[in-house]
Design an enzyme around this catalytic site. Structure first.
Site, PDB file in Angstrom:
ATOM      1  CD  GLU A 150      -6.462  19.421  -0.559  1.00 43.10           C
ATOM      2  OE1 GLU A 150      -6.243  19.683  -1.764  1.00 43.10           O
ATOM      3  OE2 GLU A 150      -6.335  20.242   0.381  1.00 43.10           O
ATOM      4  CG  ASP A 197      -4.479   1.267   5.161  1.00 48.35           C
ATOM      5  OD1 ASP A 197      -4.884   1.193   6.331  1.00 48.35           O
ATOM      6  OD2 ASP A 197      -4.702   2.245   4.428  1.00 48.35           O
ATOM      7  CG  ASP A 227      -1.953   1.140   1.140  1.00 48.54           C
ATOM      8  OD1 ASP A 227      -2.687   1.204   0.144  1.00 48.54           O
ATOM      9  OD2 ASP A 227      -2.005   1.967   2.075  1.00 48.54           O
ATOM     10  CD  GLU A 233      -1.940   6.286   2.856  1.00 41.56           C
ATOM     11  OE1 GLU A 233      -2.573   7.195   2.273  1.00 41.56           O
ATOM     12  OE2 GLU A 233      -2.465   5.228   3.223  1.00 41.56           O
ATOM     13  CG  HIS A 291      -6.457   6.083   4.448  1.00 38.89           C
ATOM     14  ND1 HIS A 291      -6.741   5.740   3.144  1.00 38.89           N
ATOM     15  CD2 HIS A 291      -7.650   6.257   5.053  1.00 38.89           C
ATOM     16  CE1 HIS A 291      -8.053   5.716   2.975  1.00 38.89           C
ATOM     17  NE2 HIS A 291      -8.621   6.036   4.121  1.00 38.89           N
TER      18      HIS A 291
END
Length: 238
Positions: free
Chosen positions: A52, A156, A7, A9, A151
Site C-alpha cells: 500500500e 513535491d 519532503d 517518503e 508522490h
C-alpha cells in the site's frame, strides 16, 4: 533569508510502529527564490516496503536494497539544512520520522517545530473550506503538477516551493526563461500583464561568448545535481 523546502517518503504512517524513512528531498530558497541547490537521497529502510505504501510513492523493497542507510546520509542532510527554517507540508509527519531516525542514531538534538513553517497550517488559515492537499493547492494556484503521477520527495518539494510563495502572497513575476516551470500557470504575473504587443524589431543579442562561458563556469560550481544544469541543451557538455 535562507529556507529549506523539505519532503519525505516513508514505509508507512507511524515511526513508533516500525515504519522508516525511505526518501528525503530538499531544495534551498534564498529570499523565497530557488537557488538550484538541493539535497535528495533514497534510503534503505532495512525492512520491506508494504504494497500500500509502494502504491503511493512507487519505491519498492528491491529498489531500495542498494541505497545508503540513514546513518550514512544523516550528517550530510543535517549540514544541508543547517539551522535554517524548514518549509514542510503537514510538518508533524515529516519531522516525526526525521527525529525518529536521528534518535535511533543517538544524534541530537531533535529538529524543533519552532524552526518549521507548516504550509498545511498556512493553507488551512487562508482557505478554511479546503481542500488543502498539495495537489489541490497546485490546482488552486495554477501550478503545473502534471508530472506528479506518484508522490516523490524532491518533486513535491519543488511544487511546494511554488505553493509556499502563493500562500504568502509573494508570487514572483515570470522571467520568461522558457523553462517548464517559468510559464506554467503564470498568466496572471506582472510580466505577462506588462506585455502590450510584439516589438517592431527584435532586440540585438547582448550575450557574448565570454559571458556565456562565464555563466557555464558559474553553474559548474553549483554541484553535480544543481537544478540549473537541467536547462542546458542535451548536447551541451556543461
Amino acid at each position: 533569508m535562507r529556507e529549506i523546502v523539505l519532503d519525505t517518503e516513508t514505509t508507512g504512517l507511524d515511526p513508533r510502529k516500525g515504519d522508516r524513512l525511505i526518501e528525503i528531498g530538499c531544495i534551498e530558497l534564498v529570499n523565497r527564490i530557488p537557488t538550484g541547490q538541493e539535497f535528495h537521497r533514497y534510503i534503505n529502510p532495512q525492512r520491506t516496503v508494504p504494497a500500500e505504501a509502494e502504491a503511493v510513492h512507487g519505491l519498492s523493497t528491491q529498489f531500495l536494497l542498494d541505497k545508503p542507510l540513514f546513518a550514512e546520509v544523516a550528517e550530510e542532510f543535517l549540514d544541508f539544512i543547517a539551522g535554517d527554517t524548514l518549509v514542510i507540508h503537514n510538518a508533524v509527519f515529516d519531522v516525526g520520522f526525521l527525529n525518529a531516525e536521528l534518535e535511533r542514531l543517538g544524534q541530537g538534538p531533535p529538529i524543533s517545530m519552532s524552526r518549521v513553517v507548516d504550509t498545511l497550517q498556512l493553507a488551512r488559515r487562508k482557505h478554511p473550506a479546503g481542500p488543502n492537499s498539495l495537489d489541490a493547492l497546485c490546482k488552486r494556484y495554477g501550478i503545473d503538477n502534471s508530472k506528479r503521477v506518484k508522490h516523490g520527495a524532491l518533486m513535491d518539494s519543488v511544487l511546494l516551493a511554488d505553493v509556499y510563495v502563493e500562500l504568502l502572497g509573494e508570487r514572483q513575476a515570470s522571467l520568461g526563461l522558457g523553462s517548464e516551470r517559468a510559464g506554467a500557470g503564470r498568466g496572471r504575473t506582472i510580466a505577462a500583464a506588462a506585455v502590450r504587443g510584439p516589438r517592431p524589431a527584435p532586440l540585438p543579442v547582448r550575450l557574448t561568448e565570454e559571458l556565456i562561458a562565464a555563466h557555464r563556469a558559474f553553474v559548474e560550481t553549483l554541484g553535480p545535481k544543481a537544478l540549473w544544469k537541467r536547462y542546458f541543451a542535451p548536447e551541451d557538455p556543461a
